[in-house]
Design a protein around this motif. Structure first.
Motif, PDB file in Angstrom:
ATOM      1  N   ARG A 303      12.500   6.955  -4.187  1.00 23.45           N
ATOM      2  CA  ARG A 303      12.037   8.209  -3.594  1.00 23.45           C
ATOM      3  C   ARG A 303      10.585   8.052  -3.151  1.00 23.45           C
ATOM      4  O   ARG A 303       9.831   7.284  -3.739  1.00 23.45           O
ATOM      5  CB  ARG A 303      12.173   9.363  -4.583  1.00 23.45           C
ATOM      6  N   ARG A 304      10.262   8.777  -2.121  1.00 25.38           N
ATOM      7  CA  ARG A 304       8.915   8.673  -1.554  1.00 25.38           C
ATOM      8  C   ARG A 304       7.967   9.564  -2.346  1.00 25.38           C
ATOM      9  O   ARG A 304       8.244  10.740  -2.579  1.00 25.38           O
ATOM     10  CB  ARG A 304       8.968   9.120  -0.079  1.00 25.38           C
ATOM     11  N   ASN A 305       6.827   8.989  -2.747  1.00 26.69           N
ATOM     12  CA  ASN A 305       5.840   9.744  -3.516  1.00 26.69           C
ATOM     13  C   ASN A 305       4.629  10.074  -2.657  1.00 26.69           C
ATOM     14  O   ASN A 305       4.179   9.253  -1.860  1.00 26.69           O
ATOM     15  CB  ASN A 305       5.379   8.937  -4.744  1.00 26.69           C
ATOM     16  N   GLY A 306       4.093  11.264  -2.841  1.00 32.02           N
ATOM     17  CA  GLY A 306       2.849  11.626  -2.169  1.00 32.02           C
ATOM     18  C   GLY A 306       3.039  11.973  -0.701  1.00 32.02           C
ATOM     19  O   GLY A 306       4.150  12.237  -0.230  1.00 32.02           O
ATOM     20  N   THR A 307       1.935  11.958   0.026  1.00 34.95           N
ATOM     21  CA  THR A 307       1.910  12.358   1.433  1.00 34.95           C
ATOM     22  C   THR A 307       1.256  11.259   2.269  1.00 34.95           C
ATOM     23  O   THR A 307       0.746  10.267   1.733  1.00 34.95           O
ATOM     24  CB  THR A 307       1.085  13.646   1.599  1.00 34.95           C
ATOM     25  N   LEU A 308       1.243  11.458   3.586  1.00 35.20           N
ATOM     26  CA  LEU A 308       0.528  10.537   4.465  1.00 35.20           C
ATOM     27  C   LEU A 308      -0.928  10.393   4.006  1.00 35.20           C
ATOM     28  O   LEU A 308      -1.466   9.295   3.903  1.00 35.20           O
ATOM     29  CB  LEU A 308       0.547  11.053   5.909  1.00 35.20           C
ATOM     30  N   SER A 338       8.483  -3.460  16.325  1.00 40.31           N
ATOM     31  CA  SER A 338       7.801  -3.336  17.620  1.00 40.31           C
ATOM     32  C   SER A 338       6.802  -2.196  17.488  1.00 40.31           C
ATOM     33  O   SER A 338       7.178  -1.048  17.252  1.00 40.31           O
ATOM     34  CB  SER A 338       8.808  -3.038  18.732  1.00 40.31           C
ATOM     35  N   ILE A 339       5.532  -2.520  17.613  1.00 39.31           N
ATOM     36  CA  ILE A 339       4.483  -1.564  17.254  1.00 39.31           C
ATOM     37  C   ILE A 339       4.294  -0.485  18.315  1.00 39.31           C
ATOM     38  O   ILE A 339       4.168  -0.780  19.509  1.00 39.31           O
ATOM     39  CB  ILE A 339       3.156  -2.302  17.014  1.00 39.31           C
ATOM     40  N   ILE A 340       4.289   0.760  17.859  1.00 30.41           N
ATOM     41  CA  ILE A 340       3.918   1.892  18.724  1.00 30.41           C
ATOM     42  C   ILE A 340       2.411   2.099  18.644  1.00 30.41           C
ATOM     43  O   ILE A 340       1.732   2.230  19.652  1.00 30.41           O
ATOM     44  CB  ILE A 340       4.661   3.180  18.295  1.00 30.41           C
ATOM     45  N   ASN A 341       1.882   2.085  17.411  1.00 27.48           N
ATOM     46  CA  ASN A 341       0.443   2.267  17.232  1.00 27.48           C
ATOM     47  C   ASN A 341       0.003   1.670  15.900  1.00 27.48           C
ATOM     48  O   ASN A 341       0.788   1.618  14.949  1.00 27.48           O
ATOM     49  CB  ASN A 341       0.071   3.750  17.268  1.00 27.48           C
ATOM     50  N   ASN A 394       7.495   1.733  -4.060  1.00 31.31           N
ATOM     51  CA  ASN A 394       6.531   2.842  -4.092  1.00 31.31           C
ATOM     52  C   ASN A 394       5.672   2.909  -2.835  1.00 31.31           C
ATOM     53  O   ASN A 394       4.748   3.717  -2.747  1.00 31.31           O
ATOM     54  CB  ASN A 394       5.633   2.733  -5.335  1.00 31.31           C
ATOM     55  N   SER A 395       5.951   2.064  -1.836  1.00 30.06           N
ATOM     56  CA  SER A 395       5.222   2.146  -0.563  1.00 30.06           C
ATOM     57  C   SER A 395       5.675   3.386   0.202  1.00 30.06           C
ATOM     58  O   SER A 395       6.821   3.839   0.052  1.00 30.06           O
ATOM     59  CB  SER A 395       5.473   0.898   0.291  1.00 30.06           C
ATOM     60  N   PHE A 396       4.799   3.909   1.048  1.00 32.36           N
ATOM     61  CA  PHE A 396       5.104   5.139   1.778  1.00 32.36           C
ATOM     62  C   PHE A 396       5.692   4.788   3.138  1.00 32.36           C
ATOM     63  O   PHE A 396       5.031   4.176   3.983  1.00 32.36           O
ATOM     64  CB  PHE A 396       3.838   5.980   1.956  1.00 32.36           C
ATOM     65  N   VAL A 397       6.960   5.163   3.349  1.00 36.53           N
ATOM     66  CA  VAL A 397       7.653   4.951   4.625  1.00 36.53           C
ATOM     67  C   VAL A 397       8.386   6.238   4.983  1.00 36.53           C
ATOM     68  O   VAL A 397       9.046   6.845   4.133  1.00 36.53           O
ATOM     69  CB  VAL A 397       8.664   3.778   4.529  1.00 36.53           C
ATOM     70  N   MET A 398       8.272   6.677   6.232  1.00 32.42           N
ATOM     71  CA  MET A 398       9.003   7.870   6.671  1.00 32.42           C
ATOM     72  C   MET A 398       9.322   7.764   8.152  1.00 32.42           C
ATOM     73  O   MET A 398       8.709   6.969   8.883  1.00 32.42           O
ATOM     74  CB  MET A 398       8.192   9.146   6.397  1.00 32.42           C
ATOM     75  N   SER A 399      10.310   8.532   8.602  1.00 38.15           N
ATOM     76  CA  SER A 399      10.648   8.562  10.024  1.00 38.15           C
ATOM     77  C   SER A 399       9.448   9.048  10.818  1.00 38.15           C
ATOM     78  O   SER A 399       8.740   9.966  10.385  1.00 38.15           O
ATOM     79  CB  SER A 399      11.843   9.484  10.276  1.00 38.15           C
ATOM     80  N   PHE A 400       9.226   8.425  11.959  1.00 38.17           N
ATOM     81  CA  PHE A 400       8.070   8.780  12.779  1.00 38.17           C
ATOM     82  C   PHE A 400       8.461   9.816  13.834  1.00 38.17           C
ATOM     83  O   PHE A 400       9.413   9.632  14.586  1.00 38.17           O
ATOM     84  CB  PHE A 400       7.510   7.535  13.470  1.00 38.17           C
ATOM     85  N   LYS A 401       7.738  10.916  13.848  1.00 38.41           N
ATOM     86  CA  LYS A 401       7.891  11.963  14.867  1.00 38.41           C
ATOM     87  C   LYS A 401       6.569  12.119  15.601  1.00 38.41           C
ATOM     88  O   LYS A 401       5.498  11.895  15.031  1.00 38.41           O
ATOM     89  CB  LYS A 401       8.256  13.307  14.222  1.00 38.41           C
ATOM     90  N   ASN A 404       3.545  13.735  14.053  1.00 39.89           N
ATOM     91  CA  ASN A 404       2.742  13.046  13.019  1.00 39.89           C
ATOM     92  C   ASN A 404       1.472  12.410  13.574  1.00 39.89           C
ATOM     93  O   ASN A 404       0.568  12.055  12.813  1.00 39.89           O
ATOM     94  CB  ASN A 404       3.569  11.933  12.354  1.00 39.89           C
ATOM     95  N   GLN A 405       1.406  12.230  14.896  1.00 35.42           N
ATOM     96  CA  GLN A 405       0.286  11.501  15.489  1.00 35.42           C
ATOM     97  C   GLN A 405      -1.063  12.144  15.202  1.00 35.42           C
ATOM     98  O   GLN A 405      -2.051  11.451  14.957  1.00 35.42           O
ATOM     99  CB  GLN A 405       0.474  11.373  17.007  1.00 35.42           C
TER     100      GLN A 405
END
Length: 416
Positions: A303-308, A338-341, A394-401, A404-405
């Motif tokens: 499970r993802r912990n914390g926030t950006l 493939s890097i977006i940013n 425990n790394s933070f990974v989430m879908s990019f929308k 979020n930018q």
């Protein structure tokens, strides 16, 4: 007679300038060839066939030597090469020394940098063009300068005393000039590392630091795989400690806005690093041990912990990108992104193919966090020694929308 005398004077001046132009430019202009070996107090180099269009698929190298005891200085008088933000296609590289020297800069388009100063009396200039050329090339003048008389128009050099300072030209009296390139190469004894702190910092702000910037690299050369960070704006970077005994600091200003500039200080210290750096080393060692994942690690609840915001500073790298390959090896998932940013780069090894940037990451436990090919993600994680990203449960990974930018752009300017 007054009017007639004025007309004669005007005609005389006009003819004088035409004659002077003829003497100073038309007659002495040499036929520039591809590369060469040059020596002396001063001289000119230029792209093959200048001022005609330079040829495609060429690689030309000039080795410049000025008298012993002096430093070589290169000043571009004109430059017009195929333009690209990263100078990937046609470009001119300038190096300290004649072999394996530190690169002082790479240039393309019509950006004319300030004077480039070598650490010693030797300099190497190399021009490379691809199959599609665009422009008239370049002409530059080399000259010899006294090391102690470089003054405010020059900056950079080798720093090898136990402690010292470096600053932008004109500091603190006025803004740094436009069109300047400076490289400071700090070299400590083999058994020591370098601590770097910026006391004051004000460099033209841009979200991506594209125009004026300071870049700091581990080692003695400009190498994106070894880049610690790229900085601009008015917040001083956090203190930096080198991995080994060399650091390279590059400052570049373009031809538009300038700012106050900066002053920084460095000092050598024993390799036994302070707690914060030692912690990072310990994390690296323990995480490397988990590359072949243990059953206990990968059986943890995913499970993802914390926030950006709460995970940003504790992560070595932060990127957004699309998963383009995902292969399972020894229970881990090896993915190409493939890097977006890029929001935080650290020493992440970024590959470049044409205009596309990509990075390799290893998801240590292939199901945690779960990433799928073809989808976009925000990925935060730690780093391997070879520059690959490492993503733990425990790394933070989430879908990019897209929404979020804004948060990520704010975090990029945050001082951790």
């Amino acid at each position: 007679m007054k009017g007639g005398g004025g007309t004669l004077t005007l005609h005389f001046l006009m003819y004088f300038f035409i004659f002077f132009f003829f003497l100073s430019f038309v007659i002495p202009r040499p036929a520039f060839t591809c590369g060469g070996i040059l020596s002396g107090e001063s001289g000119f180099i230029g792209s093959e066939g200048f001022p005609g269009v330079y040829p495609p698929n060429s690689k030309c190298t000039w080795k410049i030597t000025v008298p012993e005891g002096k430093v070589a200085v290169l000043s571009f008088r004109y430059i017009d090469l195929e333009s690209d933000n990263l100078c990937r296609y046609d470009f001119v590289d300038v190096y300290n020394g004649h072999t394996n020297g530190q690169r002082l800069g790479r240039f393309c388009g019509t950006f004319k940098p300030g004077a480039l100063v070598a650490n010693g009396n030797k300099m190497l200039v190399q021009m490379i063009s691809d199959a599609n050329t665009a422009g008239n090339g370049f002409i530059a003048m080399f000259s010899a300068a006294e090391p102690h008389e470089r003054g405010d128009q020059y900056c950079g050099g080798r720093l090898d005393k136990p402690s010292g300072s470096f600053k932008t030209p004109n500091w603190p009296d006025r803004d740094y000039p436009a069109g300047v390139t400076c490289s400071w190469h700090i070299v400590a004894p083999k058994n020591q590392v370098i601590e770097l702190k910026f006391e004051k910092f004000d460099v033209e702000r841009d979200n991506y630091c594209r125009y004026d910037f300071v870049a700091v690299f581990n080692g003695g050369e400009i190498n994106d795989a070894k880049r610690i960070g790229k900085y601009c704006g008015d917040s001083p970077p956090a203190p930096i400690i080198s991995e080994r005994n060399e650091l390279l600091i590059q400052f570049l200003s373009d031809l538009s806005l300038t700012a106050d500039g900066f002053i920084g200080h460095y000092k050598f210290r024993p390799k036994k690093l302070p707690t914060t750096t030692a912690l990072a080393t310990t994390m690296s060692a323990s995480a490397t041990a988990t590359l072949k994942p243990t059953v206990a690690l990968c059986q943890q609840k995913c499970r993802r912990n914390g926030t950006l915001e709460s995970n940003y500073c504790s992560s070595n790298f932060v990127i957004t990108g699309t998963v383009i390959t995902a292969v399972t090896r020894s229970g881990s998932l090896h993915a190409t992104i493939s890097i977006i940013n890029v929001y935080k780069e650290g020493n992440l090894a970024i590959q470049q193919a044409g205009k596309n940037l990509s990075a390799k990451v290893i998801v240590v436990c292939k199901q945690c966090p779960l990433i799928r090919r073809g989808l976009n993600y925000i990925i935060m994680g730690q780093l391997e020694e070879d520059g690959r990203g490492r993503v733990l449960p425990n790394s933070f990974v989430m879908s990019f929308k897209t929404k979020n930018q804004k948060i990520l752009n704010t975090l990029k300017n945050k001082q951790c």
